[in-house]
Write a protein that holds these residues in place. Structure first.
Motif, short mmCIF file in Angstrom:
data_model
loop_
_atom_site.label_atom_id
_atom_site.label_comp_id
_atom_site.label_asym_id
_atom_site.label_seq_id
_atom_site.Cartn_x
_atom_site.Cartn_y
_atom_site.Cartn_z
N SER A 87 0.81 -1.23 0.00
CA SER A 87 0.00 0.00 0.00
C SER A 87 0.84 1.27 0.00
N LEU A 88 2.16 1.14 -0.13
CA LEU A 88 3.03 2.31 -0.05
C LEU A 88 2.69 3.37 -1.09
N HIS A 89 2.16 2.94 -2.21
CA HIS A 89 1.82 3.92 -3.26
C HIS A 89 0.73 4.88 -2.80
N ARG A 90 0.00 4.50 -1.74
CA ARG A 90 -1.05 5.38 -1.21
C ARG A 90 -0.58 6.20 -0.01
N ARG A 96 4.94 5.49 11.32
CA ARG A 96 4.64 4.60 12.43
C ARG A 96 3.14 4.56 12.71
N THR A 97 2.50 5.72 12.77
CA THR A 97 1.06 5.75 12.99
C THR A 97 0.33 5.00 11.89
N TRP A 98 0.73 5.25 10.66
CA TRP A 98 0.11 4.58 9.50
C TRP A 98 0.31 3.07 9.60
N ILE A 143 -2.40 -0.31 10.26
CA ILE A 143 -2.44 -1.54 9.45
C ILE A 143 -2.31 -2.76 10.36
N ALA A 144 -1.42 -2.67 11.35
CA ALA A 144 -1.25 -3.78 12.30
C ALA A 144 -2.55 -4.04 13.05
N ARG A 145 -3.23 -2.99 13.42
CA ARG A 145 -4.49 -3.13 14.16
C ARG A 145 -5.52 -3.87 13.30
N GLU A 188 -2.19 11.21 17.79
CA GLU A 188 -1.97 10.07 16.91
C GLU A 188 -2.76 8.86 17.39
N ALA A 189 -2.76 8.63 18.70
CA ALA A 189 -3.49 7.50 19.26
C ALA A 189 -4.99 7.65 19.02
N ALA A 190 -5.50 8.87 19.14
CA ALA A 190 -6.93 9.11 18.90
C ALA A 190 -7.29 8.79 17.46
#
Length: 217
Positions: A74-77, A85-87, A91-93, A163-165
């Motif tokens: 998805s890096l192209h987006r 890190r937030t992004w 994805i991990a979530r 960021e967490a929100a």
């Protein structure tokens, strides 16, 4: 003491986030060295976060790998509007939630080890504060899912409250409230553990069986 398990200074985190974001943007342009640096810089954060969310310990490495596969695809987006890190943690979530959904529709064939063992394995053994980190893991199990996630994101992984929100999909004030309540619970548990005659393992909370809540306070 639990401070040794907390993230580095804000200046260090901002610098590390900037580097990881720059590598992600370079990797988006096809730089394989940048892609490797991006993965190395954030691998431990993803591993810890996936484990803290309560994923099946047998699948921690697979979910971490799945997160990076999804991210690289998805890096192209990715445009750098939020830190890499937030992004990546968002994805991990999703990867963890998808794993919970898959687990819910298939029969359980065997018991697995407690998820703490995987997080303990991911901790840097032999370094100052390791024992404190393990103590923190034990205490975190007593927190409700949404408070644990807010605490982990801001106090362990090192994201800002804003960021967490965004990652949790809830108002900023809700994240602040969850972290404050988590701190109060942790301090109470520490106080109880220090009392003479405190029994180890008393009142052990039930283990997580559901995906992390997104909006509950």
């Amino acid at each position: 003491m639990i401070t040794s398990a907390l993230p580095a200074s804000r200046t260090q985190r901002v610098s590390a986030d900037a580097s990881a974001t720059a590598w992600a943007l370079a990797a988006r342009s096809g730089d394989p060295d940048a892609a490797e640096r991006f993965v190395r810089a954030l691998h431990s954060d993803v591993l810890r976060y996936v484990a803290y969310l309560g994923a099946d310990p047998q699948n921690i490495d697979d979910l971490t790998q799945d997160t990076f596969v999804r991210a690289l695809d998805s890096l192209h987006r990715f445009e750098g509007r939020a830190s890499a890190r937030t992004w990546l943690l968002s994805i991990a979530r999703c990867a963890v939630i998808d794993s919970f959904r898959r687990a819910a529709v298939r029969p359980r064939t065997a018991d697995t080890h407690d998820w703490q063992s995987v997080v303990e394995w991911a901790q840097p053994h032999g370094l100052p504060g390791f024992d404190d980190g393990i103590a923190l893991l034990d205490l975190l199990e007593a927190l409700p899912d949404e408070r644990r996630e807010a605490f982990v994101l801001t106090q362990v992984v090192g994201l800002s409250y804003e960021e967490a929100a965004r990652l949790c999909g809830c108002p900023l004030g809700t994240v602040r409230s969850r972290v404050a309540r988590a701190r109060m619970t942790l301090m109470r548990l520490l106080d109880e553990a220090d009392r003479p005659g405190a029994e180890t393992g008393a009142g052990e909370p039930a283990r997580r069986t559901t995906a992390p809540a997104a909006t509950a306070a």
